[in-house]
Design an enzyme around this catalytic site. Sequence first.
Site, short mmCIF file in Angstrom:
data_model
loop_
_atom_site.label_atom_id
_atom_site.label_comp_id
_atom_site.label_asym_id
_atom_site.label_seq_id
_atom_site.Cartn_x
_atom_site.Cartn_y
_atom_site.Cartn_z
N GLY A 9 0.67 -1.41 -0.05
CA GLY A 9 -0.14 -0.21 -0.05
C GLY A 9 0.90 1.09 0.17
O GLY A 9 1.47 1.61 0.94
N LEU A 10 1.17 1.63 -1.19
CA LEU A 10 2.14 2.73 -1.38
C LEU A 10 1.64 4.27 -1.63
O LEU A 10 2.41 5.07 -2.43
CB LEU A 10 3.29 2.23 -2.28
CG LEU A 10 4.06 1.03 -1.77
CD1 LEU A 10 5.06 0.50 -2.91
CD2 LEU A 10 4.78 1.13 -0.57
N ASN A 32 2.67 -2.88 -4.10
CA ASN A 32 1.34 -2.21 -4.30
C ASN A 32 0.66 -2.84 -5.56
O ASN A 32 1.17 -3.54 -6.22
CB ASN A 32 1.76 -0.90 -4.93
CG ASN A 32 0.69 0.34 -4.70
OD1 ASN A 32 0.04 0.59 -3.57
ND2 ASN A 32 0.19 0.70 -5.68
N VAL A 74 -3.32 0.48 3.63
CA VAL A 74 -4.45 0.75 2.77
C VAL A 74 -5.60 1.62 3.32
O VAL A 74 -5.56 1.52 4.78
CB VAL A 74 -4.89 -0.51 2.06
CG1 VAL A 74 -3.92 -1.21 1.38
CG2 VAL A 74 -5.46 -1.54 3.07
N SER A 128 0.46 8.51 13.80
CA SER A 128 -0.18 9.81 13.84
C SER A 128 1.29 10.78 13.24
O SER A 128 2.31 10.57 13.89
CB SER A 128 -0.57 10.41 15.33
OG SER A 128 -0.93 11.86 14.96
N LYS A 183 -5.29 5.56 19.28
CA LYS A 183 -5.30 6.26 18.10
C LYS A 183 -6.60 7.14 17.80
O LYS A 183 -6.89 8.37 17.55
CB LYS A 183 -4.76 5.55 16.88
CG LYS A 183 -4.61 6.38 15.60
CD LYS A 183 -3.84 7.78 15.70
CE LYS A 183 -3.75 8.55 14.55
NZ LYS A 183 -4.34 8.87 13.39
N HIS A 186 -6.96 9.89 20.18
CA HIS A 186 -6.11 10.82 19.95
C HIS A 186 -6.64 11.71 19.05
O HIS A 186 -6.69 12.94 19.10
CB HIS A 186 -4.78 10.07 19.35
CG HIS A 186 -3.93 11.00 18.72
ND1 HIS A 186 -4.36 11.74 17.40
CD2 HIS A 186 -2.71 11.75 18.82
CE1 HIS A 186 -3.32 12.52 16.79
NE2 HIS A 186 -2.30 12.59 17.72
N ASN A 187 -7.43 11.05 18.16
CA ASN A 187 -8.02 12.07 16.97
C ASN A 187 -9.15 12.82 17.62
O ASN A 187 -9.45 13.84 17.12
CB ASN A 187 -8.35 11.25 15.90
CG ASN A 187 -7.33 10.71 14.85
OD1 ASN A 187 -5.95 10.70 15.33
ND2 ASN A 187 -7.40 10.56 13.64
N GLU A 190 -7.65 15.47 19.06
CA GLU A 190 -7.40 16.28 18.04
C GLU A 190 -8.40 17.36 17.71
O GLU A 190 -8.49 18.58 17.39
CB GLU A 190 -6.92 15.53 16.89
CG GLU A 190 -6.48 16.15 15.81
CD GLU A 190 -6.26 15.21 14.46
OE1 GLU A 190 -5.15 14.34 14.64
OE2 GLU A 190 -6.97 15.16 13.55
N ARG A 447 -38.26 10.36 36.44
CA ARG A 447 -38.46 9.13 35.94
C ARG A 447 -39.30 8.04 36.79
O ARG A 447 -40.14 7.37 36.36
CB ARG A 447 -36.88 8.45 35.90
CG ARG A 447 -36.25 9.19 34.90
CD ARG A 447 -34.64 8.61 34.84
NE ARG A 447 -34.73 7.16 34.47
CZ ARG A 447 -34.46 6.33 35.14
NH1 ARG A 447 -33.95 6.50 36.30
NH2 ARG A 447 -34.46 5.19 34.61
C1 6PG Z 1 -2.97 12.01 12.45
C2 6PG Z 1 -4.10 12.48 11.79
C3 6PG Z 1 -4.74 11.59 10.69
C4 6PG Z 1 -5.64 12.23 9.81
C5 6PG Z 1 -6.86 13.28 10.84
C6 6PG Z 1 -7.68 13.63 9.89
O1 6PG Z 1 -2.91 11.78 13.63
O2 6PG Z 1 -1.95 12.04 11.76
O3 6PG Z 1 -5.21 12.29 12.88
O4 6PG Z 1 -4.89 10.42 11.31
O5 6PG Z 1 -5.32 13.09 8.85
O6 6PG Z 1 -7.44 11.85 11.35
O7 6PG Z 1 -9.09 13.49 10.28
P1 6PG Z 1 -10.07 13.94 9.57
O8 6PG Z 1 -10.36 13.94 8.39
O9 6PG Z 1 -11.37 13.39 10.34
O10 6PG Z 1 -10.27 15.48 10.19
#
Ligand code: 6PG
Length: 477
Positions: A9-10, A32, A74, A128, A183, A186-187, A190, A447
């Site tokens: 997956g390149l 690939n 991929v 990331s 991860k 993490h997002n 983010e 309730r």
């Molecule tokens: C990372 C980023 C990566 C991705 C983003 C974009 O850690 O390098 O988080 O995984 O570019 O998740 O996410 P969205 O398209 O959902 O904003």
Amino acid sequence: GTAQIGVTGLAVMGRNLARNFARNGYTVALHNRTVARTRELVEEFGDEGDFIATESAQDFVAALERPRRLVVMVKAGEATDAVIAEFAPLLETGDVIIDGGNAHFEDTRRRERELREQGIHFVGTGISGGEEGALEGPSIMPGGSEESYDSLGPMLEKISAKAKDGAPCVTHIGPDGAGHFVKMTHNGIEYADMQLIGEAYQLLRDVAGYSPAQIADIFRTWNTGRLDSYLIEITAEVLSHVDASTGEPFVDVVLDQAEQKGTGRWTVQIALDLGVPVSAIAEAVFARSVSGHADLRDASRHLTGPTARRLGADEAAAFADQVEQALYASKIVAYTQGFHEIAAGSERYDWNIDLGEVASIWRGGCIIRAAFLDRITSAYEARPRLPSLLADKSFAEEIAAAQGDWRTVIATAVTGGVPTPAFAATLAYYDSLRAERLPAALTQGQRDYFGAHTYHRTDREGTFHTLWGGDRTEVKS
Ligand code: 6PG
């Protein structure tokens, strides 16, 4: 075979990861689906290290030394299953498949289980840092078996980002889906971080009256202090960029509809399942969703409301300082919520995740890298069983110091009609946690009234119900 690692997956992430391995002295087998991509990589970057270009799955597998280590880069989803189906029959006991995509951790759990039955290690790995991180050193979050980390860890440590103290930004997160779960979260963080920064920007623009270029300078200043982070740094870059074709600030010519690929949404979906209040992340996801509803927004522009009062120059500068305080306090809460989700996931799935380690490997390479993460690591080192980041004394003290300004900024946003959903959510979370009593008692009463759902009392053990339709005596149930 002689290659220590293979990448299939390149596309840009896979290509850059392969180059990173090669630049670090590893022989890298390449594969690939479209062979032209493999050839291109070797033509363009062949002098960076030792590559073995292969043109079939069989040749690729044969090029790898045993136990084989194959990195799959991929698109998350069906493509991953297709690649596994293609390669697994060619592999042998002890071989390792590494999935470096943004897979859903439940998929990773399933794949790991299926492959384990064949004696193959499946390592769902969060990576990331975007394109540049993949090439120069990402933050890496591998799940999977201990044994797989023994053979993979040293290589990942080599290609990973290094924190300021030189520590590699990779650790074995935990079994099966733990890496992809971390991860995902993490997002989610983010998303919250980006939304909070966006709200700070909007306030500086609408209330303080600053231009994008001026706000870029403010962010640059913030970036030298406790908010020092990659996201603040790139925010300043984006804000100071001028559109070539119009001469307008770039941020003014971009359509204001935020897109998403799904990891933030997953973070919220899973948080709902785990019962973890990640309100800042949820508001960030919803804010992107609101922004994308163009028709709804068009139909609503006539709705009335205040216009933010523009401040004079001195007031504006003072307000900017207050926004910094608000952003910092909100950021602490957003991370508190994210770490709570990781703790809850770890508990639910028996992953035994070290939260301090997670903060520590996010210090470099990843999108949310920040000076602030050092502090989170120290908080967990001081108290590994810290129930919440807000329970850490130094974070609590910082919030105490910031909170007057935090409240002022949110109050200003509210009276000025500037939407700040994530700022407001973090403060509401903070106030909910510190409240002596919550209206949840009333919820329980309601309730019980309409559905005999029962309640507990503050003064006695047991489950109770009031006969609301009758004489309102209380019965123990
Ligand atoms: C990372 C980023 C990566 C991705 C983003 C974009 O850690 O390098 O988080 O995984 O570019 O998740 O996410 P969205 O398209 O959902 O904003």
